[in-house]
Enzyme design. Structure first.
Site, PDB file in Angstrom:
ATOM      1  NE  ARG A 260      -3.986  -1.980   2.190  1.00 32.69           N
ATOM      2  CZ  ARG A 260      -3.808  -3.060   2.940  1.00 32.69           C
ATOM      3  NH1 ARG A 260      -2.753  -3.142   3.724  1.00 32.69           N
ATOM      4  NH2 ARG A 260      -4.681  -4.031   2.896  1.00 32.69           N
ATOM      5  CG  ASN A 370       0.246  18.479 -20.510  1.00 33.75           C
ATOM      6  OD1 ASN A 370       1.097  17.587 -20.527  1.00 33.75           O
ATOM      7  ND2 ASN A 370      -0.816  18.445 -19.729  1.00 33.75           N
ATOM      8  CG  HIS A 373       3.559  17.455 -24.097  1.00 29.64           C
ATOM      9  ND1 HIS A 373       4.506  18.455 -24.092  1.00 29.64           N
ATOM     10  CD2 HIS A 373       4.201  16.326 -23.684  1.00 29.64           C
ATOM     11  CE1 HIS A 373       5.662  17.951 -23.686  1.00 29.64           C
ATOM     12  NE2 HIS A 373       5.513  16.662 -23.427  1.00 29.64           N
TER      13      HIS A 373
HETATM   14 ZN   LIG Z   1       6.967  15.265 -22.846  1.00 34.85          ZN
END
Ligand SMILES: [Zn+2]
Ligand SMILES: NC(=O)c1ccc[n+]([C@@H]2O[C@H](COP(=O)([O-])OP(=O)(O)OC[C@H]3O[C@@H](n4cnc5c(N)ncnc54)[C@H](O)[C@@H]3O)[C@@H](O)[C@H]2O)c1
Length: 469
Positions: A260, A370, A373
């Site tokens: 866990r 991002n 991206h």
């Molecule tokens: Zn990347």
């Protein structure tokens, strides 16, 4: 085992007068989106100018006052950045029992003296005495602090638990927090080059060694199942992951799930890993239906970055990393790609660390990472994830993002030399539309903006411009 980061703790800055704790502290607080508390300022605001307090009540009484204000600052609920006065460390019990990350902001004595001489600071009148005091304090700062910093980037890195040091691999045994057993995970290639150094450095803490398959094969259910079956470390054990982004993503996920969740320490060996993949606590594996679909946010107990490892990295892997470096520089508004390796890695790692500390679970602004991206993923998907590397796709994606932002693409052309790819235009467009729920990341005049919606025909045109034929 105590983690080395300050994800949910105060960052407390200590250091000699003239070290720049106030300037650095304010800058770090802004970058982490936290409140900045300057304890000297708080004291002065409540009790009057410090030189007056010194004169009227004496140093001992001032230290008591200072300690009270410091403890009040540390009792705040929301994690903040707190600068202590230079002499606060002379009150020995000041920070005992407090769960805070103490960072020593270091300055050499000449610079410190040049900065403070002639000021109204009560302890900056006599140079000989100033220098003697500096010498006396050094060991106190070093003893109380978990990390040492020269500037705001260093403090941000410390707050994220990221340690950047040439030669760090050889000190891995000291840098993995605690004293518990370590399972070392690598890929066959990196294990062959750097595995022996890592094992030697871990010494008697090394509990077991493991190899994941090369590349994206590491990020499969089968590879993780194999690793789960091999692991024997207890709850308090640590997973150390030495390798590129595939190794750290997969081993980090194994650490997030084994018993866990056990602490983990990535030791990124690729440029992609050092400036991107190992930072920020995202771990994941792939499914046949898509990349990174199964994973966990699991912030590393520490990240150990040794830029010397890049010396064995093949040129094409370096290019992969440079795409993320250029992305980071564009987001930061600084030509980070021009820096020599050690500094390039340090600055890029610090930039990503700050963004991720502000938004650890990607609720909002972490989306800026991002940049380029959305287009990159569309091109990679259209190519069926073969023949177009992520770095090449990102280089092209950055072109599109810059064009749509109304900015020049010269830097990307010059540093990354992106070449249009030959993929099916309709497939790429379909893939981009599947990804578009998040909106685009663009560069505005005051920095990056995210979740931008543009007319589909503009987006389509920008995508088409990246495709050859
Ligand atoms: Zn990347
Ligand atoms: N978790 C995140 O936030 C995040 C961010 C970016 C990328 N990633 C992931 O990272 C992965 C890509 O990482 P990568 O490009 O590092 O790939 P990788 O792990 O496959 O490493 C690339 C290649 O370089 C070799 N290599 C690594 N270090 C070396 C060294 N010092 N000397 C010689 N060879 C070395 C590896 O053996 C491998 O063959 C992708 O799966 C991507 O999804 C994750």
């Amino acid at each position: 085992m105590a983690a080395a980061h300050a994800l949910d703790r105060h960052v407390v800055l200590v250091g000699f007068m003239g070290a720049g704790k106030t300037t650095v502290g304010a800058d770090v607080a802004r970058r982490l989106g936290r409140e900045f508390v300057d304890v000297d300022d708080e004291v002065a605001r409540a009790e009057g100018p410090i030189w007056e307090l010194f004169q009227e009540r004496g140093e001992a009484a001032f230290r008591e006052l200072e300690a009270r204000f410091a403890r009040d600052a540390c009792a705040r609920r929301e994690p903040a950045v707190i600068a202590l006065g230079g002499g606060a460390v002379e009150t020995r019990e000041l920070l005992t029992g407090l769960d805070v990350l103490v960072v020593y902001v270091h300055v050499d004595v000449d610079t410190a003296w040049a900065r403070v001489q002639g000021s109204d600071r009560p302890l900056a009148r006599d140079e000989t005495e100033f220098r003697a005091r500096y010498e006396r304090r050094q060991p106190l700062y070093a003893e109380i602090a978990e990390a040492r910093a020269r500037d705001a980037d260093d403090v941000v890195l410390a707050a994220a638990g990221v340690h950047v040091e040439r030669g760090a691999l050889r000190r891995l045994g000291d840098l993995v927090p605690g004293d518990d057993p370590v399972a070392l995970v690598s890929d066959p290639h990196v294990a062959g080059i750097h595995g022996a150094d890592a094992q030697l450095a871990l010494g008697r803490r090394l509990a077991s060694t493991h190899e994941l398959p090369l590349g994206e094969e590491a990020k499969t259910v089968a590879a993780i199942e194999g690793l789960w079956q091999e692991l024997t470390i207890p709850r308090r054990g640590v997973v150390a992951a030495l390798g590129g982004g595939c190794t750290t993503d997969a081993a980090g996920f194994a650490a997030a799930t084994w018993l866990r969740g056990v602490p983990w320490v990535p030791v990124p060996s690729s440029l992609v890993g050092q400036v991107d993949a190992a930072i920020g606590g995202k771990t994941a594996i792939d499914l046949p239906s898509g990349k990174n679909l199964v994973g966990a946010f699991h912030w590393p107990a520490r990240v150990v970055i040794d830029p010397a490892l890049l010396e064995t990295l093949p040129a094409e892997q370096r290019r992969e990393g440079m795409a993320e470096v250029v992305k980071t520089g564009l987001l930061a508004g600084e030509p980070l790609w021009e820096l020599p390796d050690d500094e390039l890695v340090r600055r890029c790692a610090a930039f990503k660390s700050a963004v991720c500390l502000r938004d650890p679970r990607e609720a909002g602004e972490r989306a800026i990472l991002n940049l380029g991206h959305t287009f990159a993923h569309a091109l990679e998907a259209a190519a069926g994830y073969e023949g177009v590397t992520h770095g090449r796709a990102v280089a092209l994606g950055l072109l599109a993002a810059l064009r749509l932002s109304g900015k020049t693409t010269a830097i990307v052309e010059e540093v990354l030399e992106p070449k249009p790819v030959r993929v099916d235009r309709e497939r790429a467009w379909a893939a981009l539309q599947r990804d578009k729920k998040r909106g685009l990341v663009l560069l505005g005049d005051d920095g990056p903006v995210w979740d931008v919606r543009l007319p589909p025909e503009d987006v389509r045109r920008a995508l088409d411009d990246l495709i050859a034929g």
